[in-house]
Design an enzyme around this catalytic site. Structure first.
Site, short mmCIF file in Angstrom:
data_model
loop_
_atom_site.label_atom_id
_atom_site.label_comp_id
_atom_site.label_asym_id
_atom_site.label_seq_id
_atom_site.Cartn_x
_atom_site.Cartn_y
_atom_site.Cartn_z
N CYS A 174 3.58 4.64 -1.93
CA CYS A 174 2.62 5.64 -2.38
C CYS A 174 3.31 7.00 -2.52
O CYS A 174 3.90 7.50 -1.57
CB CYS A 174 1.44 5.78 -1.43
N GLY B 7 2.65 -0.50 -17.54
CA GLY B 7 2.60 -0.41 -18.99
C GLY B 7 2.08 -1.62 -19.71
O GLY B 7 2.35 -1.79 -20.91
N LYS C 272 -8.05 -1.75 -3.08
CA LYS C 272 -7.42 -0.43 -2.99
C LYS C 272 -6.60 -0.37 -1.70
O LYS C 272 -7.06 -0.81 -0.65
CB LYS C 272 -8.50 0.66 -2.98
O1 RRO Z 1 -3.82 6.69 -3.74
C1 RRO Z 1 -2.84 7.11 -4.39
O2 RRO Z 1 -2.63 8.32 -4.63
C2 RRO Z 1 -1.82 6.19 -4.92
C3 RRO Z 1 -1.25 5.18 -4.18
BR1 RRO Z 1 -1.80 4.76 -2.45
C4 RRO Z 1 -0.20 4.40 -4.75
O3 RRO Z 1 0.37 3.48 -4.14
N1 RRO Z 1 0.19 4.69 -6.00
C5 RRO Z 1 -0.38 5.68 -6.73
O4 RRO Z 1 0.03 5.91 -7.89
N2 RRO Z 1 -1.40 6.40 -6.17
#
Ligand code: RRO
Length: 307
Positions: A126, A246, A43
């Site tokens: 992000c 996808g 993550k």
């Molecule tokens: O943690 C998130 O909200 C998140 C991240 Br860091 C990202 O790079 N892509 C995403 O869709 N969610």
């Protein structure tokens, strides 16, 4: 049959999770490690533990998902330790997403000084931190970040990009990326700031940012394929493409590779199905290759034909 390579790294197969999907806790990471994936990515992390956004923050729809997790993570020390302890099993990607350039530098200094021998995926995309722009949409800033990073960081590193939609943006970003010794680029992160609503209740489905969030799954496959294809054609051949967006079955996996992907990340479908998704897609991709008489990924990677 579906083994693949990114520079000196060999992966038993080309399938892995997308960062964010079932890779935050030790339990989730161990399930990925024990699964039939060729690799895993942790993550995206920050220096310190983050709780992330308010729940509900992930919602599955018929055709995909919407999320506004807000970068919940256990902090760099945890992911670095986990990766170092388990890096003999399969090559591991460590994803970092500092909230500032300084934070990314601090994390990279730690990684540089550690015994980590895997790859770093630097997340420039992000979409869910209120008030923080996606670095990948700011070309000058992206250039500045990469200059700073490569001025001292010497281990294998690639970047995770947001989706682009305009010809000029592909060209501009590619010309920046081509200046640096990147191992890979991952295309694409979720399509940022989409809005999914519930017709019956006349309401949004996730709490943060009034329901706006990153879209993944079937909705984004054509966008993902376009980004994989564009960067495969525009980038130096020693920068590998990791396709993400996808991928639900063997055909989706095949199409990503045909567009130029060397490695494939599964996000939304992994969330839906769990780690057995790697067994299923592995088998489906192999069956397609047998049917089409391809013995290896290199036989068709990037070989999409024009009319
Ligand atoms: O943690 C998130 O909200 C998140 C991240 Br860091 C990202 O790079 N892509 C995403 O869709 N969610």
């Amino acid at each position: 049959m579906i083994s693949t390579q990114i520079k000196e790294f060999t992966f038993q197969n080309c399938l892995m999770n997308a960062s964010g999907a079932l890779c935050m806790t030790e339990k989730e990471l161990s399930a990925l490690l024990d699964s039939n994936s060729g690799s895993l990515v942790t993550k995206s992390c920050t220096m310190n533990y983050r709780e992330g956004n308010e729940s509900p923050r992930y919602f599955e729809t018929e055709l995909g998902s919407i999320n506004s997790m807000g970068l919940p993570n256990l902090g760099i020390e945890f992911y670095m330790k986990y990766s170092i302890e388990n890096q003999s099993e399969k090559p591991i990607f460590l994803s970092i997403a500092g909230l500032s350039l300084e934070e990314n530098i601090l994390m990279l200094e730690k990684i540089q000084d550690s015994s980590f021998i895997g790859l770093v995926e630097l997340n420039l995309s992000c979409p869910n931190i209120a008030g923080k722009p996606q670095t990948g949409y700011d070309f000058e800033r992206t250039n500045e970040v990469l200059e700073k990073v490569f001025s001292f960081y010497k281990k294998p590193l690639g970047v995770k990009l947001p989706p682009y939609f305009d010809e000029i943006h592909f060209n501009e970003m590619a010309s920046i990326l081509n200046k640096f010794p990147l191992y890979f680029v991952t295309c694409i992160n979720s399509v940022g700031n989409g809005l999914y609503i519930d017709f019956e209740t006349e309401s949004v489905v996730i709490k943060p940012k009034n329901g706006f969030g990153g879209i993944g799954g079937k909705y984004v496959k054509p966008v993902a394929l376009a980004n994989v294809r564009k960067f495969y054609t525009l980038l130096n051949k020693d920068i590998s493409i990791i396709g993400c967006g996808g991928i639900e079955n063997g055909q989706d996996a095949f199409e990503h590779i045909l567009c130029g992907a060397s490695m494939l990340q599964i996000g939304t479908q992994l969330m839906k199905e769990g780690v057995s998704v790697f067994d299923r897609i592995h088998t489906e991709l192999q069956d397609i290759m047998i049917h089409k008489n391809y013995n290896s990924i290199a036989d068709f990677k990037g070989k999409l034909m024009n009319l």
